[in-house]
Scaffold this active site. Structure first.
Site, PDB file in Angstrom:
ATOM      1  N   TYR A  33      31.755  55.998 -10.226  1.00 58.87           N
ATOM      2  CA  TYR A  33      32.711  56.908  -9.596  1.00 58.87           C
ATOM      3  C   TYR A  33      32.678  56.788  -8.087  1.00 58.87           C
ATOM      4  O   TYR A  33      31.782  56.152  -7.516  1.00 58.87           O
ATOM      5  CB  TYR A  33      32.428  58.352 -10.021  1.00 58.87           C
ATOM      6  CG  TYR A  33      31.203  58.964  -9.367  1.00 58.87           C
ATOM      7  CD1 TYR A  33      29.919  58.567  -9.722  1.00 58.87           C
ATOM      8  CD2 TYR A  33      31.340  59.925  -8.372  1.00 58.87           C
ATOM      9  CE1 TYR A  33      28.811  59.127  -9.112  1.00 58.87           C
ATOM     10  CE2 TYR A  33      30.227  60.491  -7.757  1.00 58.87           C
ATOM     11  CZ  TYR A  33      28.961  60.081  -8.135  1.00 58.87           C
ATOM     12  OH  TYR A  33      27.870  60.625  -7.516  1.00 58.87           O
ATOM     13  N   LYS A 149      26.799  53.435  -7.935  1.00 60.83           N
ATOM     14  CA  LYS A 149      27.250  54.836  -7.955  1.00 60.83           C
ATOM     15  C   LYS A 149      27.665  55.185  -9.384  1.00 60.83           C
ATOM     16  O   LYS A 149      28.856  55.187  -9.734  1.00 60.83           O
ATOM     17  CB  LYS A 149      28.382  55.060  -6.947  1.00 60.83           C
ATOM     18  CG  LYS A 149      28.588  56.539  -6.616  1.00 60.83           C
ATOM     19  CD  LYS A 149      29.389  56.714  -5.358  1.00 60.83           C
ATOM     20  CE  LYS A 149      29.859  58.135  -5.142  1.00 60.83           C
ATOM     21  NZ  LYS A 149      28.798  59.094  -4.870  1.00 60.83           N
ATOM     22  N   GLU A 182      16.605  59.771  -0.396  1.00 64.85           N
ATOM     23  CA  GLU A 182      17.892  60.306   0.069  1.00 64.85           C
ATOM     24  C   GLU A 182      18.033  61.709  -0.496  1.00 64.85           C
ATOM     25  O   GLU A 182      17.079  62.251  -1.062  1.00 64.85           O
ATOM     26  CB  GLU A 182      19.043  59.396  -0.370  1.00 64.85           C
ATOM     27  CG  GLU A 182      19.107  59.170  -1.864  1.00 64.85           C
ATOM     28  CD  GLU A 182      20.173  58.167  -2.292  1.00 64.85           C
ATOM     29  OE1 GLU A 182      21.171  57.988  -1.588  1.00 64.85           O
ATOM     30  OE2 GLU A 182      19.999  57.569  -3.369  1.00 64.85           O
ATOM     31  N   LEU A 207      21.648  54.938  -2.596  1.00 71.27           N
ATOM     32  CA  LEU A 207      23.063  54.583  -2.598  1.00 71.27           C
ATOM     33  C   LEU A 207      23.463  54.142  -1.186  1.00 71.27           C
ATOM     34  O   LEU A 207      23.101  54.808  -0.216  1.00 71.27           O
ATOM     35  CB  LEU A 207      23.896  55.814  -3.000  1.00 71.27           C
ATOM     36  CG  LEU A 207      25.388  55.529  -3.143  1.00 71.27           C
ATOM     37  CD1 LEU A 207      25.657  54.836  -4.474  1.00 71.27           C
ATOM     38  CD2 LEU A 207      26.202  56.801  -3.044  1.00 71.27           C
TER      39      LEU A 207
HETATM   40  N1  PLP Z   1      23.388  59.386  -1.822  1.00 74.34           N
HETATM   41  C1  PLP Z   1      23.767  59.832  -3.033  1.00 74.34           C
HETATM   42  C2  PLP Z   1      22.772  59.845  -4.143  1.00 74.34           C
HETATM   43  C3  PLP Z   1      25.080  60.276  -3.246  1.00 74.34           C
HETATM   44  O1  PLP Z   1      25.455  60.712  -4.460  1.00 74.34           O
HETATM   45  C4  PLP Z   1      25.976  60.277  -2.156  1.00 74.34           C
HETATM   46  C5  PLP Z   1      27.355  60.743  -2.335  1.00 74.34           C
HETATM   47  O2  PLP Z   1      27.768  61.154  -3.374  1.00 74.34           O
HETATM   48  C6  PLP Z   1      25.541  59.829  -0.904  1.00 74.34           C
HETATM   49  C7  PLP Z   1      24.239  59.375  -0.768  1.00 74.34           C
HETATM   50  C8  PLP Z   1      26.461  59.811   0.278  1.00 74.34           C
HETATM   51  O3  PLP Z   1      27.398  58.791   0.108  1.00 74.34           O
HETATM   52  P1  PLP Z   1      28.825  58.844   0.816  1.00 74.34           P
HETATM   53  O4  PLP Z   1      28.550  58.910   2.278  1.00 74.34           O
HETATM   54  O5  PLP Z   1      29.446  57.556   0.416  1.00 74.34           O
HETATM   55  O6  PLP Z   1      29.526  60.049   0.303  1.00 74.34           O
END
Ligand code: PLP
Length: 284
Positions: A33, A149, A182, A207
């Site tokens: 997603y 993701k 994270e 991610l």
């Molecule tokens: N880390 C995780 C585990 C996430 O699920 C997300 C966003 O959903 C992020 C980091 C931040 O990613 P982004 O900046 O692409 O929203």
């Protein structure tokens, strides 16, 4: 006006939007997603989000449900049909509908595409950034491919719930070595004693955040030093500043970790500068 969703080729009223019970996304979390923010009618970082979606599908050997240009068109139409200027666009692709069996189904399986769009108050996010948020550390019990993701988010859900029950806004995940990976749905940063921005390097345990990449670009443009390295939860607690980034939280100062104030318990100057830079970027 009722909300409109997109499900496998059709725009449908949100409360009539269904997927099949044999969809592998439903049964195995065999899906990927993206969440894209729409601010003032503009899709923020649309191309990098689509790059990441295509990479996630590729890593899991899923067939693309539509071409990339078709997906862009559907995204635009969905925002328009819902008459939204500030919104979150959710895009989910699952491997498709098949008889339940763990291994990939044989032959060409049509993947499922579901997209929704909902109003989102970015003004409130910006307001929250003025005071900052509290976070709670939680063990990182996720799988070994957090770079994908995937919709398999149960460990993230449990961590976020535990953080919420501890009175915090986000869970900061900590690996077996005591290092921060994270957040449950955010990238995590700290500012060390030398004023250097520190965030974990991109490997298969986090991610690759799209907002993270944008923030790195913004910081470099403004001569803010960045180091991509592992840092412990203890180092984070004793840091000058902490903040997190994501499409929904944008750049968000952290003022308390596990009940202890970060510095003086107020958003720090580097984080505040980055929040401003991010909003300048998003508002253009
Ligand atoms: N880390 C995780 C585990 C996430 O699920 C997300 C966003 O959903 C992020 C980091 C931040 O990613 P982004 O900046 O692409 O929203």
């Amino acid at each position: 006006m009722s909300r409109i969703a997109y499900v496998n080729g059709a725009y449908v009223p949100h409360d009539m939007a269904f997927v099949h019970i044999d969809d592998r996304g439903y049964q195995f979390a065999d899906g990927v997603y993206e969440v894209v923010s729409v601010i003032g009618g503009k899709m923020i970082d649309e191309e990098p989000h689509l790059d990441r979606l295509w990479r996630s599908m590729g890593e899991l050997r899923m067939t693309e449900p539509v071409t990339r240009s078709a997906l862009k068109l559907i995204s635009k139409q969905l925002v328009q049909k819902n008459r939204l200027k500030n919104a979150l666009l959710y895009i989910q692709v699952s491997r498709g509908v098949a008889k339940r069996d763990h291994a990939f189904p044989q032959g060409d399986l049509r993947s499922s595409l579901v997209m929704t769009c909902r109003r989102f108050d970015f003004g409130a996010v910006r307001e929250r950034a003025k005071t900052g948020i509290k976070v709670s550390s939680q063990p990182d019990i996720r799988w070994g491919r957090c770079d994908i993701k995937a919709t398999a988010l149960l460990p993230n859900v449990l961590a976020k719930q535990a953080a919420k029950e501890a009175g915090a806004f986000e869970a900061i995940l900590v690996d077996a070595d005591g290092n921060v990976t994270e957040g449950s749905s955010t990238s995590v940063w700290m500012v060390d004693k030398n004023g250097t921005l520190v965030t974990r390097p991109l490997k298969d345990n986090i991610l690759p955040g799209i907002t993270r990449a944008t923030l790195i670009e913004l910081a470099e443009k403004h001569q803010i030093r960045i180091e991509e390295r592992a840092f412990s939860i203890e180092e984070a607690k004793a840091s000058e500043e902490m903040f997190l980034t994501s499409a929904t939280s944008c750049a968000m100062p952290i003022v308390e970790l596990d009940g202890s104030a970060i510095s003086n318990g107020k958003p720090g100057s580097v984080a505040t500068k980055l929040v401003e830079l991010y909003w300048d970027f998003a508002g253009k």
